[in-house]
Design a protein around this motif. Structure first.
Motif, PDB file in Angstrom:
ATOM      1  N   SER A 176       0.682  -1.309   0.130  1.00 23.91           N
ATOM      2  CA  SER A 176       0.095  -0.089  -0.054  1.00 23.91           C
ATOM      3  C   SER A 176       0.983   1.355  -0.133  1.00 23.91           C
ATOM      4  N   LYS A 177       0.236   2.315  -0.504  1.00 24.96           N
ATOM      5  CA  LYS A 177       0.887   3.809  -0.460  1.00 24.96           C
ATOM      6  C   LYS A 177       0.017   4.708  -0.618  1.00 24.96           C
ATOM      7  N   GLN A 178       0.516   5.635  -0.036  1.00 27.12           N
ATOM      8  CA  GLN A 178      -0.135   7.130  -0.023  1.00 27.12           C
ATOM      9  C   GLN A 178       0.899   8.177  -0.132  1.00 27.12           C
ATOM     10  N   THR A 179       0.357   9.366  -0.802  1.00 26.72           N
ATOM     11  CA  THR A 179       1.313  10.729  -1.020  1.00 26.72           C
ATOM     12  C   THR A 179       0.535  11.731  -0.928  1.00 26.72           C
ATOM     13  N   LYS A 180       0.986  12.780  -0.317  1.00 27.85           N
ATOM     14  CA  LYS A 180       0.417  14.123  -0.196  1.00 27.85           C
ATOM     15  C   LYS A 180       1.215  15.279  -0.360  1.00 27.85           C
ATOM     16  N   ASP A 181       0.874  16.232  -1.169  1.00 25.90           N
ATOM     17  CA  ASP A 181       1.717  17.416  -1.428  1.00 25.90           C
ATOM     18  C   ASP A 181       1.600  18.268  -0.128  1.00 25.90           C
ATOM     19  N   THR A 182       2.847  18.744   0.235  1.00 24.73           N
ATOM     20  CA  THR A 182       2.831  19.401   1.693  1.00 24.73           C
ATOM     21  C   THR A 182       2.354  20.804   1.370  1.00 24.73           C
ATOM     22  N   GLN A 183       2.616  21.409   0.202  1.00 20.59           N
ATOM     23  CA  GLN A 183       2.347  22.857   0.062  1.00 20.59           C
ATOM     24  C   GLN A 183       2.929  23.753   1.234  1.00 20.59           C
ATOM     25  N   ALA A 184       3.962  23.514   1.526  1.00 22.75           N
ATOM     26  CA  ALA A 184       4.737  24.204   2.923  1.00 22.75           C
ATOM     27  C   ALA A 184       5.509  25.264   2.702  1.00 22.75           C
ATOM     28  N   ASN A 185       5.727  25.613   1.350  1.00 21.51           N
ATOM     29  CA  ASN A 185       6.670  26.808   1.151  1.00 21.51           C
ATOM     30  C   ASN A 185       6.234  28.083   1.720  1.00 21.51           C
ATOM     31  N   VAL A 186       6.854  28.809   2.382  1.00 25.83           N
ATOM     32  CA  VAL A 186       6.543  29.975   3.207  1.00 25.83           C
ATOM     33  C   VAL A 186       7.531  31.130   2.654  1.00 25.83           C
ATOM     34  N   PRO A 187       6.994  32.324   2.694  1.00 29.15           N
ATOM     35  CA  PRO A 187       7.595  33.558   2.063  1.00 29.15           C
ATOM     36  C   PRO A 187       8.872  33.680   2.967  1.00 29.15           C
ATOM     37  N   SER A 188      10.051  34.339   2.492  1.00 28.75           N
ATOM     38  CA  SER A 188      11.160  34.582   3.101  1.00 28.75           C
ATOM     39  C   SER A 188      11.456  35.983   3.171  1.00 28.75           C
ATOM     40  N   ASP A 189      11.982  36.325   4.310  1.00 32.21           N
ATOM     41  CA  ASP A 189      12.358  37.855   4.456  1.00 32.21           C
ATOM     42  C   ASP A 189      13.522  38.168   3.670  1.00 32.21           C
ATOM     43  N   LEU A 190      14.217  37.048   2.943  1.00 32.33           N
ATOM     44  CA  LEU A 190      15.440  37.517   1.945  1.00 32.33           C
ATOM     45  C   LEU A 190      14.990  37.564   0.753  1.00 32.33           C
TER      46      LEU A 190
END
Length: 424
Positions: free
Chosen positions: A33-47
């Motif tokens: 069995s397998k599962q996958t999920k996009d994290t959509q984890a990128n956040v803006p950087s102050d740089l």
């Protein structure tokens, strides 16, 4: 069934854009069995464009979601857990009594892990470029086989020490995001890191498996943040409490690198090399034991460029250097297009030149002679960017002039599971 006596392996891959998990039968090495999920984890950087950060609570939420969707009857049979993830990056967290980095929320199938956002830093990923060459030149010379590049854990911690010292007062632990996951699952007081991830941080001597502690201390580096080191494949601890049906006491391996696990899941013979082109591109093969190192969306443009780029008439003198973001060893290198004239600007010709430039860039770092000298007889090509692109495949064959097999493979989650099996 007693804890740790299950006959299935849970493999976890915490990647740059998604989390993947799978359940593997160690007897036949088949994925059940397998599962996958996009994290959509990128956040803006102050740089701005120089920083590349991700939201750790979102990554762990994706991990919980993937595991919770695996078959419940199979989760109860898990006896070992193997974990890998994106290499080089670093995150900080707190394990103080009044400021724990993780909470365990009880469910009917065992706990679900939640991360208080204020108790963890962002994940500074391998794509972070805040450590410019001028900054890297101020750092001490490491005693290891790898130079230190921007995006490497130790380089980022040096940058934080000098530019955001207040951040170090808020946290007392550091590691890769996969090391954090292991610490969370096992409720470890201090993070444990495999030699694979340590080598990817810089300032780590792989021959003696030790940090360059004296060098780092002499440069006022926060060495108290460095994880404890174990061999790749070693058991880091046991599951502290039931997790979606997986019994407490289940063995958890020290986290490994996703590249190494992709290679392990793909290689069929010792004389194979593995070429992976997806989020990034890598060409790798296994050295002998005695070696010591000195959003998918519909786009008809792809159908068009793949067709035009594969036609013989697309071949031209146009040359594309595709290093838009540079390379770790030459971060100042820009992208360029050479030999432009009215006869070389057809869409197919440009696409073919881009594909050729991608492989030429890899070839410059690991040419055919290096593979042949290491007795490599075949290249296995994996990764969605390669297996879906016939033009790119042709360039691999033309540059390397070795037998090449393209296949769907490189499942790092499966490789993480197999690594735990092979090291028992």
């Amino acid at each position: 069934m007693a804890a740790g006596e299950g006959n299935l392996i849970l493999g976890i891959d915490i990647g740059t854009t998604s989390v993947k998990v799978c359940l593997v039968d160690p007897n036949n090495k088949q994925v059940l069995s397998k599962q996958t999920k996009d994290t959509q984890a990128n956040v803006p950087s102050d740089l701005g464009s120089e920083g590349n950060k991700q939201d750790v609570p979102k990554i762990i939420s994706a991990l919980n979601s993937c595991v919770s969707r695996l078959p419940k009857d199979q989760l109860k049979q898990v006896g070992r857990i193997g974990i890998c993830g994106q290499m080089h990056g670093v995150m900080l967290w707190s394990n103080k009594e009044d400021k724990k980095a993780w909470d365990c929320i009880e469910t009917y199938m065992g706990c679900r892990f939640e991360i208080p956002k204020e108790n963890v830093s962002a994940l500074y990923t391998w794509q972070d470029t805040r450590c410019e060459r001028s900054f890297l030149d101020t750092l001490p010379v490491p005693q290891c086989h790898l130079p230190t590049y921007s995006g490497y854990g130790c380089a980022t911690l040096f940058w934080i020490t000098r530019n955001r010292p207040d951040k170090l007062e808020r946290y007392n632990r550091a590691g890769t995001v996969q090391d954090f996951a292991v610490a969370m699952l096992c409720n470890l007081d201090h993070p444990i890191m495999s030699v694979q991830n340590a080598a990817g941080w810089g300032y780590f001597n792989t021959c003696v498996a030790e940090w360059n502690s004296d060098i780092l201390q002499g440069a006022s580096f926060p060495t108290h943040l460095l994880p404890h080191i174990v061999k790749s494949g070693a058991i880091a601890g046991t599951l502290d409490r039931p997790w979606y049906g997986i019994p407490s006491g289940t063995s958890v391996g020290a986290a490994l690198g996703d590249l190494q696990c992709s290679v392990l899941a793909t290689m069929q013979k010792p004389d194979d090399a593995v070429l992976n082109i997806s989020t990034s591109a890598q060409l790798a093969y296994v050295m002998p034991p005695q070696f010591e190192p000195n959003i998918q969306c519909p786009a008809k443009i792809w159908d068009t460029v793949l067709s035009l780029g594969g036609q013989d008439c697309a071949v031209s003198s146009l040359r594309v250097v595709p290093t838009l973001l540079g390379e770790r060893h030459v971060p100042e290198q820009n992208a360029s297009i050479l030999n432009v004239d009215p006869g070389t600007l057809g869409l197919g010709q440009v696409f073919q030149a881009v594909c050729s430039g991608l492989i030429e860039n890899l070839y410059g770092m690991m040419p055919r002679q290096m593979l042949v000298a290491s007795n490599i007889e075949r290249i296995i090509g994996i990764g969605s960017a390669l297996t879906r692109n016939k033009v790119l495949q042709k360039q691999v064959q033309e540059w390397y002039k070795l037998p090449v097999d393209f296949m769907s493979g490189g499942d790092a989650a499966m490789g993480a599971a197999l690594a735990v099996v092979e090291c028992q």
